[in-house]
Design a protein around this motif. Structure first.
Motif, mmCIF file in Angstrom:
data_model
loop_
_atom_site.group_PDB
_atom_site.id
_atom_site.type_symbol
_atom_site.label_atom_id
_atom_site.label_comp_id
_atom_site.label_asym_id
_atom_site.label_seq_id
_atom_site.Cartn_x
_atom_site.Cartn_y
_atom_site.Cartn_z
ATOM 1 N N HIS A 14 0.848 -1.190 0.000
ATOM 2 C CA HIS A 14 0.000 0.000 0.000
ATOM 3 C C HIS A 14 0.885 1.243 0.000
ATOM 4 N N GLU A 15 0.463 2.246 -0.765
ATOM 5 C CA GLU A 15 1.164 3.529 -0.774
ATOM 6 C C GLU A 15 0.141 4.645 -0.686
ATOM 7 N N ALA A 16 0.254 5.465 0.352
ATOM 8 C CA ALA A 16 -0.641 6.600 0.545
ATOM 9 C C ALA A 16 0.044 7.875 0.066
ATOM 10 N N ASN A 17 -0.754 8.802 -0.454
ATOM 11 C CA ASN A 17 -0.179 10.080 -0.889
ATOM 12 C C ASN A 17 -0.141 11.048 0.294
ATOM 13 N N LEU A 18 0.556 10.613 1.352
ATOM 14 C CA LEU A 18 0.760 11.412 2.559
ATOM 15 C C LEU A 18 2.225 11.810 2.665
ATOM 16 N N PRO A 19 2.523 12.948 3.293
ATOM 17 C CA PRO A 19 3.922 13.356 3.450
ATOM 18 C C PRO A 19 4.725 12.285 4.190
ATOM 19 N N GLY A 20 5.845 11.897 3.632
ATOM 20 C CA GLY A 20 6.707 10.912 4.264
ATOM 21 C C GLY A 20 6.255 9.479 4.106
ATOM 22 N N SER A 21 5.166 9.254 3.369
ATOM 23 C CA SER A 21 4.650 7.904 3.233
ATOM 24 C C SER A 21 5.442 7.119 2.193
ATOM 25 N N ASP A 22 5.680 5.857 2.481
ATOM 26 C CA ASP A 22 6.351 4.954 1.554
ATOM 27 C C ASP A 22 5.508 3.690 1.449
ATOM 28 N N TRP A 23 5.932 2.752 0.642
ATOM 29 C CA TRP A 23 5.201 1.497 0.520
ATOM 30 C C TRP A 23 5.237 0.745 1.839
ATOM 31 N N SER A 24 4.081 0.292 2.295
ATOM 32 C CA SER A 24 3.972 -0.567 3.470
ATOM 33 C C SER A 24 3.425 -1.913 3.013
ATOM 34 N N TRP A 25 3.864 -2.975 3.672
ATOM 35 C CA TRP A 25 3.552 -4.326 3.206
ATOM 36 C C TRP A 25 2.862 -5.140 4.284
ATOM 37 N N GLN A 26 1.950 -5.981 3.836
ATOM 38 C CA GLN A 26 1.323 -6.952 4.704
ATOM 39 C C GLN A 26 1.206 -8.266 3.943
ATOM 40 N N TYR A 27 1.002 -9.344 4.704
ATOM 41 C CA TYR A 27 1.010 -10.675 4.108
ATOM 42 C C TYR A 27 -0.217 -11.447 4.590
ATOM 43 N N MET A 28 -1.064 -11.824 3.635
ATOM 44 C CA MET A 28 -2.257 -12.595 3.921
ATOM 45 C C MET A 28 -2.054 -14.031 3.458
ATOM 46 N N GLY A 29 -2.709 -14.949 4.124
ATOM 47 C CA GLY A 29 -2.587 -16.341 3.728
ATOM 48 C C GLY A 29 -3.518 -17.227 4.530
ATOM 49 N N GLY A 30 -3.615 -18.470 4.099
ATOM 50 C CA GLY A 30 -4.479 -19.399 4.808
ATOM 51 C C GLY A 30 -4.365 -20.807 4.255
ATOM 52 N N ALA A 31 -4.859 -21.757 5.034
ATOM 53 C CA ALA A 31 -4.928 -23.158 4.623
ATOM 54 C C ALA A 31 -6.333 -23.662 4.940
ATOM 55 N N PHE A 32 -6.923 -24.411 4.004
ATOM 56 C CA PHE A 32 -8.326 -24.789 4.120
ATOM 57 C C PHE A 32 -8.538 -26.216 3.621
ATOM 58 N N ALA A 33 -9.628 -26.817 4.108
ATOM 59 C CA ALA A 33 -10.051 -28.137 3.644
ATOM 60 C C ALA A 33 -11.562 -28.124 3.474
ATOM 61 N N ARG A 34 -12.055 -28.890 2.487
ATOM 62 C CA ARG A 34 -13.492 -29.012 2.257
ATOM 63 C C ARG A 34 -13.859 -30.483 2.126
ATOM 64 N N TYR A 35 -14.902 -30.865 2.848
ATOM 65 C CA TYR A 35 -15.397 -32.234 2.788
ATOM 66 C C TYR A 35 -16.814 -32.222 2.225
ATOM 67 N N VAL A 36 -17.003 -32.857 1.080
ATOM 68 C CA VAL A 36 -18.313 -32.918 0.441
ATOM 69 C C VAL A 36 -19.014 -34.185 0.920
ATOM 70 N N GLN A 37 -19.987 -34.004 1.808
ATOM 71 C CA GLN A 37 -20.684 -35.158 2.378
ATOM 72 C C GLN A 37 -21.733 -35.711 1.413
ATOM 73 N N THR A 38 -22.528 -34.809 0.823
ATOM 74 C CA THR A 38 -23.529 -35.194 -0.170
ATOM 75 C C THR A 38 -23.595 -34.109 -1.231
ATOM 76 N N ASP A 39 -24.443 -34.287 -2.231
ATOM 77 C CA ASP A 39 -24.616 -33.258 -3.256
ATOM 78 C C ASP A 39 -25.253 -31.990 -2.704
ATOM 79 N N SER A 40 -25.777 -32.020 -1.497
ATOM 80 C CA SER A 40 -26.425 -30.844 -0.923
ATOM 81 C C SER A 40 -25.719 -30.326 0.330
ATOM 82 N N LEU A 41 -24.647 -30.985 0.782
ATOM 83 C CA LEU A 41 -24.004 -30.575 2.035
ATOM 84 C C LEU A 41 -22.494 -30.760 1.947
ATOM 85 N N TRP A 42 -21.746 -29.649 2.247
ATOM 86 C CA TRP A 42 -20.307 -29.769 2.392
ATOM 87 C C TRP A 42 -19.831 -28.996 3.611
#
Length: 318
Positions: free
Chosen positions: A151-179
């Motif tokens: 992210h970079e804001a047009n503010l005095p003294g502002s520079d690029w700031s960084w953040q890191y998003m992530g995740g791990a997931f699992a899905r179990y399909v029990q039936t055609d109508s429920l997961w």
């Protein structure tokens, strides 16, 4: 507030008009990529529901009405937010059961203050989502992703700031109508870390109605046909930010907040959909930090939001 909503239309509609001319060609390219998965062992949408596949790319614009906040030093003011964002991702097969995807995310956030607390400013953001997905067997699916975002804001003294998003997931399909879904999401910034479990189930009651009880963003989905869908529930806001105003001007988006409202999507051509959403964005805020206090809690009133979007949803029914 109406003028702000009119302004947001003026931002997004010219882009939509320009892109519709070539949307079919882009959609065809992505759809051909998705069609390759039909020869694999992936089970993406084994369901009786009319609900469409999640978007693979989108262009959206949102406007949040003014909300009051209070700084740690006692100063008070109001601010509103206009935001335009776009993202696209493309998957690549690595065999019958594994695939990776990569893409790009861009946004422009325009903060408008009233009162003598802060000056108006804009934030440019760029992200690179990269992920992996595996079909372990017909019932179990695993996925993980990371997205560095600057992210970079047009503010005095502002520079690029960084953040890191992530995740791990699992899905179990029990039936055609429920997961069932299981997972963990993380958001790491220089001055804060945020973790939240992703847990719950999705039940297709019939072809029209779906109850998505996946926390932290539950919803009720009504899809009367394959060309129209309504969603009532919570969704990540993207309008909650941290601003470190002690000289660095660093800015970060916070996804530990959400909007609640209704959204409608309509298929206008092939796999191209157009939509609108509106509701209350009360669980969000702008966090201001100075040299002595980091990420203070702010008292925020509920505020309205409105948005429009254009997206591509692959038509996969494996």
């Amino acid at each position: 507030m109406p003028r702000r909503w009119i302004a947001i239309f003026s931002l997004v509609l010219p882009v939509i008009t320009t892109n519709l001319a070539t949307a079919g060609e882009r959609a065809g390219f992505i759809q051909n990529t998705i069609n390759g998965f039909q020869q694999s062992e992936f089970e993406f949408q084994r369901s009786i529901s009319n609900e469409p596949f999640p978007p693979m790319s989108f262009l959206s614009a949102s406007s949040y009405s003014e909300v009051e906040f209070e700084r740690p030093n006692g100063g008070k003011g109001q601010y509103g937010l206009d935001r335009v964002s776009a993202m696209g991702a493309v998957p690549f097969l690595l065999g019958k059961r594994d695939a990776v995807f990569a893409g790009a995310y861009l946004s422009l956030s325009d903060f408008n203050f009233s009162g003598a607390v802060e000056e108006d400013f804009k934030v440019r953001s760029v992200g690179i989502p990269v992920g992996w997905i595996r079909q372990q067997n017909p019932d179990w699916q695993y996925a993980a992703f990371v997205m560095p975002m600057g992210h970079e804001a047009n503010l005095p003294g502002s520079d690029w700031s960084w953040q890191y998003m992530g995740g791990a997931f699992a899905r179990y399909v029990q039936t055609d109508s429920l997961w069932w879904a299981f997972g963990l999401y993380a958001d790491i910034q220089s001055n804060d870390e945020f973790y939240i479990p992703y847990l719950g189930a999705s039940w297709s009651i019939n072809e029209r109605w779906t109850l998505s009880a996946v926390m932290p963003w539950p919803a009720i989905v009504y899809a009367p046909s394959r060309d129209l869908v309504f969603r009532l529930g919570a969704a990540p806001s993207g309008a909650s930010w941290s601003l470190e105003s002690g000289g660095s001007g660093d800015t970060y988006v916070n996804l530990d907040s959400w909007d609640f409202g209704i959204a409608a999507q309509y298929r206008i051509y092939s796999n191209i959909w157009i939509g609108a959403r509106a509701g209350i964005g009360g669980l969000r805020g702008l966090r201001l930090a100075d040299d002595s206090v980091e990420e203070p809690d702010l008292d925020l009133d509920s505020n309205a939001f409105f948005g429009v979007e254009l997206n591509f949803r692959p038509g996969v029914q494996f």
